[in-house]
Scaffold this motif. Structure first.
Motif, mmCIF file in Angstrom:
data_model
loop_
_atom_site.group_PDB
_atom_site.id
_atom_site.type_symbol
_atom_site.label_atom_id
_atom_site.label_comp_id
_atom_site.label_asym_id
_atom_site.label_seq_id
_atom_site.Cartn_x
_atom_site.Cartn_y
_atom_site.Cartn_z
ATOM 1 N N SER A 259 0.295 15.989 6.030
ATOM 2 C CA SER A 259 -0.799 15.261 5.585
ATOM 3 C C SER A 259 -0.251 14.296 4.647
ATOM 4 O O SER A 259 -0.350 13.026 4.598
ATOM 5 C CB SER A 259 -1.975 16.058 5.215
ATOM 6 N N LEU A 260 0.313 14.661 3.630
ATOM 7 C CA LEU A 260 0.724 13.944 2.609
ATOM 8 C C LEU A 260 2.087 12.994 2.852
ATOM 9 O O LEU A 260 2.059 11.979 2.467
ATOM 10 C CB LEU A 260 1.071 14.820 1.241
ATOM 11 N N ALA A 261 2.874 13.560 3.484
ATOM 12 C CA ALA A 261 3.896 12.942 4.014
ATOM 13 C C ALA A 261 3.693 11.755 4.755
ATOM 14 O O ALA A 261 4.295 10.592 4.647
ATOM 15 C CB ALA A 261 4.795 13.649 4.858
ATOM 16 N N ALA A 262 2.529 11.891 5.718
ATOM 17 C CA ALA A 262 2.163 10.855 6.275
ATOM 18 C C ALA A 262 1.423 9.746 5.427
ATOM 19 O O ALA A 262 1.757 8.392 5.738
ATOM 20 C CB ALA A 262 1.067 11.320 7.273
ATOM 21 N N ALA A 263 0.890 10.064 4.563
ATOM 22 C CA ALA A 263 0.188 9.199 3.540
ATOM 23 C C ALA A 263 1.016 8.299 2.822
ATOM 24 O O ALA A 263 1.104 7.175 2.698
ATOM 25 C CB ALA A 263 -0.888 9.854 2.767
ATOM 26 N N VAL A 264 2.045 9.043 2.258
ATOM 27 C CA VAL A 264 3.110 8.347 1.575
ATOM 28 C C VAL A 264 3.834 7.413 2.315
ATOM 29 O O VAL A 264 4.028 6.166 1.910
ATOM 30 C CB VAL A 264 3.994 9.489 1.004
ATOM 31 N N THR A 265 4.219 7.743 3.497
ATOM 32 C CA THR A 265 4.829 6.805 4.542
ATOM 33 C C THR A 265 3.944 5.839 4.856
ATOM 34 O O THR A 265 4.617 4.480 4.720
ATOM 35 C CB THR A 265 5.387 7.557 5.886
ATOM 36 N N GLN A 266 2.931 5.950 5.070
ATOM 37 C CA GLN A 266 2.196 4.841 5.519
ATOM 38 C C GLN A 266 1.556 3.885 4.459
ATOM 39 O O GLN A 266 1.862 2.781 4.410
ATOM 40 C CB GLN A 266 0.619 5.268 6.002
ATOM 41 N N ILE A 267 1.752 4.015 3.102
ATOM 42 C CA ILE A 267 1.322 3.432 2.290
ATOM 43 C C ILE A 267 2.626 2.479 1.755
ATOM 44 O O ILE A 267 2.493 1.491 1.554
ATOM 45 C CB ILE A 267 0.733 3.989 0.850
ATOM 46 N N ALA A 268 3.829 3.263 1.894
ATOM 47 C CA ALA A 268 5.047 2.769 1.647
ATOM 48 C C ALA A 268 5.203 1.404 2.826
ATOM 49 O O ALA A 268 5.841 0.489 2.431
ATOM 50 C CB ALA A 268 6.356 3.530 1.796
ATOM 51 N N GLU A 269 4.921 1.656 3.943
ATOM 52 C CA GLU A 269 5.077 0.853 5.213
ATOM 53 C C GLU A 269 3.930 -0.521 5.052
ATOM 54 O O GLU A 269 4.532 -1.535 5.020
ATOM 55 C CB GLU A 269 4.838 1.440 6.303
ATOM 56 N N ARG A 270 2.853 -0.191 4.499
ATOM 57 C CA ARG A 270 2.012 -1.127 4.325
ATOM 58 C C ARG A 270 2.614 -1.992 2.995
ATOM 59 O O ARG A 270 2.432 -3.367 3.151
ATOM 60 C CB ARG A 270 0.499 -0.748 3.744
ATOM 61 N N ILE A 271 2.961 -1.221 2.056
ATOM 62 C CA ILE A 271 3.491 -2.337 1.022
ATOM 63 C C ILE A 271 4.650 -3.062 1.311
ATOM 64 O O ILE A 271 4.799 -4.405 1.147
ATOM 65 C CB ILE A 271 3.860 -1.332 -0.299
ATOM 66 N N SER A 272 5.672 -2.558 2.058
ATOM 67 C CA SER A 272 6.643 -3.474 2.674
ATOM 68 C C SER A 272 6.315 -4.772 3.562
ATOM 69 O O SER A 272 6.925 -5.365 3.835
ATOM 70 C CB SER A 272 7.651 -2.420 3.536
ATOM 71 N N GLY B 41 -1.667 -9.226 3.248
ATOM 72 C CA GLY B 41 -2.334 -9.839 2.238
ATOM 73 C C GLY B 41 -2.001 -9.226 0.917
ATOM 74 O O GLY B 41 -2.980 -9.365 0.078
ATOM 75 N N ILE B 42 -0.932 -8.945 0.743
ATOM 76 C CA ILE B 42 -0.484 -7.937 -0.495
ATOM 77 C C ILE B 42 0.389 -9.127 -1.316
ATOM 78 O O ILE B 42 1.374 -9.498 -0.876
ATOM 79 C CB ILE B 42 0.099 -6.706 -0.507
#
Length: 210
Positions: A48-61, A67-68
């Protein structure tokens, strides 16, 4: 648009060689999260945490496309997830994990918070996600073609070099795993052990500095 690709540019740091090598890694920014996973990489607490960390990294990229606002943004492929496991003298006994996912130098708290806001994680997940400045330090590494177990060949290879060159591990209850091809299923792992660089016989030519 050409993207910076760590798989090509930073091959020494993310080695796919079974032959043990050394890295000395300075302070960089990482998305982090911590937890306890009795079943290690298959445990829901971990996934669960691995998925969240990966998702936020992908969104930042995604940067401006998401829109960031990121000053000096350069397109890049997100870095691989890694985890420090601790809590025992063997791999199978190490159930405490801390996830790390490296961020480029131009990523700061504002971009992390913007991505976190967009993704609407459950509060129990969101409150565990952080952007931190951390240093991995001096480590010996070896590529393992399958998930780590107590009998993993990479562990024996590194122990052989440690014994031969009189190296001194900094800890006897932890190690690092870098998931070069994701963290789910029968995936390979880059296995790392932190070393005390004041001991042993490691020549400068053997160390990759980043």
């Amino acid at each position: 648009m050409h993207k910076f690709d760590w798989r090509e540019v930073e091959r020494d740091e993310y080695s796919r060689s079974e032959e043990p090598s050394f890295v000395k890694l300075t302070t960089r920014s990482y998305i982090t999260a911590m937890g306890v996973a009795p079943d290690r990489v298959t445990d829901q607490a971990f996934t669960s945490l691995a998925a969240a960390v990966t998702q936020i990294a992908e969104r930042i990229s995604e940067g401006p496309d998401a829109g960031i606002d990121i000053p000096n943004f350069k397109a890049y492929h997100p870095y691989p997830l890694q985890a420090v496991w601790s809590g025992g003298d063997k791999i199978s006994k190490r159930h405490i994990f801390r996830l790390w996912l490296k961020q480029p130098l131009f990523i700061h708290e504002d971009q992390f918070e913007a991505a976190l806001t967009q993704l609407h994680f459950e509060p129990a997940i969101a409150q565990q996600l952080h952007l931190e400045q951390l240093a991995e330090g001096f480590e010996i590494q070896s590529f393992n073609s399958t998930p780590l177990t107590d009998e993993a060949p990479a562990i024996a290879r590194i122990q052989t070099v440690i014994n031969r060159d009189h190296l001194v591990p900094k800890f006897d209850d932890r190690h690092r795993e870098v998931y070069l091809e994701g963290y789910q299923g029968e995936v390979p792992v880059l296995y790392r052990v932190p070393l005390d660089e004041n001991f042993g016989e490691v020549g400068d030519e053997q160390v990759a500095y980043n």
